[in-house]
Motif scaffolding. Structure first.
Motif, PDB file in Angstrom:
ATOM      1  N   ILE A 146       8.956 -26.250 -73.128  1.00 61.31           N
ATOM      2  CA  ILE A 146       7.945 -27.291 -73.315  1.00 61.31           C
ATOM      3  C   ILE A 146       7.818 -28.112 -72.035  1.00 61.31           C
ATOM      4  O   ILE A 146       8.814 -28.561 -71.473  1.00 61.31           O
ATOM      5  CB  ILE A 146       8.324 -28.211 -74.506  1.00 61.31           C
ATOM      6  N   ARG A 147       6.579 -28.275 -71.601  1.00 62.58           N
ATOM      7  CA  ARG A 147       6.324 -29.159 -70.457  1.00 62.58           C
ATOM      8  C   ARG A 147       6.203 -30.582 -70.980  1.00 62.58           C
ATOM      9  O   ARG A 147       5.503 -30.823 -71.976  1.00 62.58           O
ATOM     10  CB  ARG A 147       5.024 -28.752 -69.764  1.00 62.58           C
ATOM     11  N   VAL A 148       6.888 -31.534 -70.339  1.00 62.87           N
ATOM     12  CA  VAL A 148       6.927 -32.903 -70.841  1.00 62.87           C
ATOM     13  C   VAL A 148       6.286 -33.853 -69.832  1.00 62.87           C
ATOM     14  O   VAL A 148       6.664 -33.894 -68.677  1.00 62.87           O
ATOM     15  CB  VAL A 148       8.381 -33.328 -71.175  1.00 62.87           C
ATOM     16  N   HIS A 214       8.452 -29.877 -66.075  1.00 64.98           N
ATOM     17  CA  HIS A 214       7.751 -31.124 -65.770  1.00 64.98           C
ATOM     18  C   HIS A 214       6.828 -30.893 -64.574  1.00 64.98           C
ATOM     19  O   HIS A 214       7.194 -30.221 -63.613  1.00 64.98           O
ATOM     20  CB  HIS A 214       8.770 -32.236 -65.463  1.00 64.98           C
ATOM     21  N   ASP A 215       5.603 -31.447 -64.673  1.00 67.55           N
ATOM     22  CA  ASP A 215       4.589 -31.275 -63.631  1.00 67.55           C
ATOM     23  C   ASP A 215       4.433 -32.596 -62.887  1.00 67.55           C
ATOM     24  O   ASP A 215       4.007 -33.596 -63.474  1.00 67.55           O
ATOM     25  CB  ASP A 215       3.260 -30.872 -64.298  1.00 67.55           C
ATOM     26  N   VAL A 216       4.782 -32.605 -61.593  1.00 72.06           N
ATOM     27  CA  VAL A 216       4.657 -33.832 -60.794  1.00 72.06           C
ATOM     28  C   VAL A 216       3.214 -33.974 -60.282  1.00 72.06           C
ATOM     29  O   VAL A 216       2.787 -35.043 -59.857  1.00 72.06           O
ATOM     30  CB  VAL A 216       5.678 -33.823 -59.628  1.00 72.06           C
ATOM     31  N   HIS A 217       2.473 -32.896 -60.346  1.00 72.67           N
ATOM     32  CA  HIS A 217       1.043 -32.880 -60.017  1.00 72.67           C
ATOM     33  C   HIS A 217       0.743 -33.440 -58.633  1.00 72.67           C
ATOM     34  O   HIS A 217      -0.156 -34.279 -58.466  1.00 72.67           O
ATOM     35  CB  HIS A 217       0.226 -33.584 -61.109  1.00 72.67           C
ATOM     36  N   HIS A 218       1.510 -32.980 -57.653  1.00 71.95           N
ATOM     37  CA  HIS A 218       1.228 -33.233 -56.224  1.00 71.95           C
ATOM     38  C   HIS A 218       1.357 -34.708 -55.825  1.00 71.95           C
ATOM     39  O   HIS A 218       0.787 -35.125 -54.825  1.00 71.95           O
ATOM     40  CB  HIS A 218      -0.196 -32.774 -55.829  1.00 71.95           C
ATOM     41  N   LEU A 240      10.404 -27.801 -61.806  1.00 71.36           N
ATOM     42  CA  LEU A 240       9.599 -28.933 -61.380  1.00 71.36           C
ATOM     43  C   LEU A 240       8.370 -28.329 -60.728  1.00 71.36           C
ATOM     44  O   LEU A 240       8.488 -27.504 -59.821  1.00 71.36           O
ATOM     45  CB  LEU A 240      10.322 -29.777 -60.333  1.00 71.36           C
ATOM     46  N   GLU A 241       7.208 -28.775 -61.195  1.00 70.69           N
ATOM     47  CA  GLU A 241       5.977 -28.163 -60.712  1.00 70.69           C
ATOM     48  C   GLU A 241       5.276 -29.080 -59.706  1.00 70.69           C
ATOM     49  O   GLU A 241       5.227 -30.298 -59.916  1.00 70.69           O
ATOM     50  CB  GLU A 241       5.080 -27.919 -61.927  1.00 70.69           C
ATOM     51  N   ASP A 242       4.716 -28.471 -58.680  1.00 71.88           N
ATOM     52  CA  ASP A 242       3.938 -29.188 -57.662  1.00 71.88           C
ATOM     53  C   ASP A 242       4.554 -30.538 -57.309  1.00 71.88           C
ATOM     54  O   ASP A 242       3.891 -31.580 -57.394  1.00 71.88           O
ATOM     55  CB  ASP A 242       2.476 -29.373 -58.140  1.00 71.88           C
ATOM     56  N   PRO A 243       5.824 -30.551 -56.863  1.00 74.13           N
ATOM     57  CA  PRO A 243       6.464 -31.836 -56.557  1.00 74.13           C
ATOM     58  C   PRO A 243       5.751 -32.578 -55.432  1.00 74.13           C
ATOM     59  O   PRO A 243       5.736 -33.799 -55.399  1.00 74.13           O
ATOM     60  CB  PRO A 243       7.886 -31.443 -56.134  1.00 74.13           C
ATOM     61  N   GLY A 266       1.636 -23.256 -56.951  1.00 72.47           N
ATOM     62  CA  GLY A 266       0.638 -22.216 -56.691  1.00 72.47           C
ATOM     63  C   GLY A 266      -0.616 -22.230 -57.536  1.00 72.47           C
ATOM     64  O   GLY A 266      -1.494 -21.412 -57.305  1.00 72.47           O
ATOM     65  N   GLU A 267      -0.754 -23.191 -58.483  1.00 73.39           N
ATOM     66  CA  GLU A 267      -1.948 -23.116 -59.334  1.00 73.39           C
ATOM     67  C   GLU A 267      -3.237 -23.350 -58.551  1.00 73.39           C
ATOM     68  O   GLU A 267      -4.291 -22.916 -58.991  1.00 73.39           O
ATOM     69  CB  GLU A 267      -1.851 -24.086 -60.521  1.00 73.39           C
ATOM     70  N   VAL A 268      -3.158 -24.034 -57.399  1.00 74.15           N
ATOM     71  CA  VAL A 268      -4.393 -24.223 -56.628  1.00 74.15           C
ATOM     72  C   VAL A 268      -4.530 -23.194 -55.495  1.00 74.15           C
ATOM     73  O   VAL A 268      -5.498 -23.238 -54.745  1.00 74.15           O
ATOM     74  CB  VAL A 268      -4.524 -25.664 -56.055  1.00 74.15           C
ATOM     75  N   ILE A 287       5.909 -18.568 -59.014  1.00 70.47           N
ATOM     76  CA  ILE A 287       4.585 -18.593 -58.397  1.00 70.47           C
ATOM     77  C   ILE A 287       3.552 -18.778 -59.508  1.00 70.47           C
ATOM     78  O   ILE A 287       3.556 -18.068 -60.502  1.00 70.47           O
ATOM     79  CB  ILE A 287       4.324 -17.341 -57.511  1.00 70.47           C
ATOM     80  N   ARG A 288       2.672 -19.803 -59.300  1.00 68.91           N
ATOM     81  CA  ARG A 288       1.832 -20.304 -60.396  1.00 68.91           C
ATOM     82  C   ARG A 288       0.384 -19.849 -60.322  1.00 68.91           C
ATOM     83  O   ARG A 288      -0.479 -20.459 -60.971  1.00 68.91           O
ATOM     84  CB  ARG A 288       1.846 -21.841 -60.319  1.00 68.91           C
ATOM     85  N   VAL A 289       0.052 -18.870 -59.495  1.00 73.74           N
ATOM     86  CA  VAL A 289      -1.362 -18.502 -59.366  1.00 73.74           C
ATOM     87  C   VAL A 289      -1.976 -18.126 -60.718  1.00 73.74           C
ATOM     88  O   VAL A 289      -1.254 -17.791 -61.656  1.00 73.74           O
ATOM     89  CB  VAL A 289      -1.555 -17.325 -58.379  1.00 73.74           C
TER      90      VAL A 289
HETATM   91 MG    MG Z   1       0.099 -28.072 -62.900  1.00 76.68          MG
END
Ligand code: MG
Ligand code: GCO
Length: 408
Positions: A146-148, A214-218, A240-243, A266-268, A287-289
């Motif tokens: 689960i992403r929180v 957890h997504d830090v969203h850049h 940890l995503e997009d720290p 990598g989502e962007v 890798i999040r593509v």
């Molecule tokens: Mg994201």
């Protein structure tokens, strides 16, 4: 065999799905997705005005050559709009190829490596207590990962993807009231003071087995991201995503030097040329593509194979804007990829969405089961599509408390 025609549809139930349908002289058709959230009309126009007229008459079975024709032939290469348009064509051609073979797509990649693929859900809360309720709901629904995301005390607006209304766990990313974005306020100090303790409380309450993402969203600078990754390491996050924004890729070394917390980025990204240094230098773990805007199945499969050489696992993007078609393409890759990690998943299954995109793909107890139908295993009902039209939408923009623009 020849491509005879292709059409682009834009619209859907509270989403602007960009759906491509490629027709052939043998009656077999293929479906692809070019949904670029909040910029949907652009890949649609690229397809209609430039690409479809150029591929009519080509042999749809030559998907590699057609990919190279689109990519090398453009001269001005890459970028999310172009790569989403190539990706839609490529996915539709793989759909056609697998339908011709009478096989589900994963068989063409090498068959299944697993029976089902683990997905992660999104829990959000206006505050920590609210977030705990949201996590408890997904745990009880059978999710293992689960992403929180949580509202931060003292921050004047909620941060990325979180509603300010308690108990409202819908995902707040796109606002369909127009193209003028609303503003979120960000304060790094408040975030850094709050979030590590919040993650510790979540680990404490839900025990050692739950995969917490957890997504830090850049939002952080590299040094701050290193501080954060070090602080949360004892909570053993799944990732940890997009720290930090990944434009400055060398800066990611700083995180590695200070923490073993797994990093997902990598989502962007839309090409292997944005992924290869991070993968080869082993600066990321996932890798999040997404198949949609990273050039379709042909190109993403190449990224997955490169990642496999460097212990990097997949964690494909699956935000709420993703169409059931791109999720299906990813479901087939997830079934095959030897270095599969996890798949982001938001419940798409509204009756309206199921009517527009009938399919047998499903998620049960937090695991995604791929369809065994020939091709992608998703159809597209054009009479349903006629009910929808494009609705302009926007992401928020982010400013610091003094008004300085920041990263969404
Ligand atoms: Mg994201
Ligand atoms: C995620 C993403 C998204 C993006 C969205 C932008 O991890 O799912 O960060 O939620 O914000 O895809 O359109």
């Amino acid at each position: 065999m020849r491509i005879t025609d292709a059409q682009v549809f834009v619209g859907g139930p509270k989403k602007n799905y960009v759906t491509l349908k490629i027709m052939t002289d043998q009656g077999v058709y293929g479906l692809g997705d070019a949904t670029l959230n909040t910029r949907e009309t652009l890949p649609a126009m690229y397809l209609r005005d430039y690409l479809i007229p150029a591929i009519i008459g080509m042999d749809p079975r030559r998907s590699e050559d057609i990919w190279q024709f689109l990519y090398r032939g453009a001269y001005y290469r890459r970028g999310p709009i172009a790569m989403a348009a190539y990706g839609a064509i490529d996915t539709a051609l793989w759909d056609i190829k697998a339908k011709l073979a009478g096989m589900p797509l994963y068989q063409l990649f090498g068959g299944k490596s697993r029976e089902a693929a683990m997905v992660y859900a999104h829990a959000t809360g206006a505050d920590l207590e609210d977030l705990m309720d949201s996590i408890a709901y997904y745990v009880q629904e059978g999710y293992r990962a689960i992403r929180v995301q949580c509202g931060i005390p003292g921050m004047p607006t909620t941060s990325y993807g979180v509603s300010d209304k308690r108990g409202d766990t819908r995902n707040f990313i796109t606002d369909y009231t127009g193209v003028r974005p609303r503003t979120e306020i960000w304060d790094t100090d408040k975030y850094l003071r709050f979030m590590p303790d919040a993650l510790a409380a979540i680990r404490d309450r839900f025990g050692p087995e739950l995969h917490i993402l957890h997504d830090v969203h850049h939002r952080l600078l590299p040094r701050e991201a290193a501080e954060f990754a070090k602080a949360v390491e004892p909570m053993r996050p799944y990732w940890l995503e997009d720290p930090t924004p990944a434009e400055d890729q060398d800066a990611l070394r700083l995180i590695r030097q200070h923490s073993t917390a797994p990093i997902a980025i990598g989502e962007v990204f839309n090409s292997i040329w944005e992924c290869n240094k991070l993968i080869e230098n082993e600066l990321i773990d996932f890798i999040r593509v997404g198949v949609t805007y990273a050039g379709g199945i042909t190109h993403v499969k190449r990224i997955v194979d490169l990642a496999g050489l460097h212990h990097v696992r997949t964690g494909f993007h699956g935000a709420p804007s993703h169409s059931p078609l791109s999720m299906a393409a990813q479901a087939h890759l997830n079934a095959w990829a030897p270095n599969f990690g996890i798949q982001e998943y938001l419940v798409l299954g509204t009756p309206e969405c199921d009517a527009l995109f009938p399919s047998e793909h499903h998620v049960t107890d937090g695991m995604m089961y791929v369809s065994d139908e020939p091709g992608l295993g998703v159809d597209f009902d054009e009479s349903e599509a006629a009910r929808y039209e494009y609705e302009p939408g926007s992401h928020p923009v982010v400013r610091l408390e003094d008004g300085t623009m920041w990263n969404y």
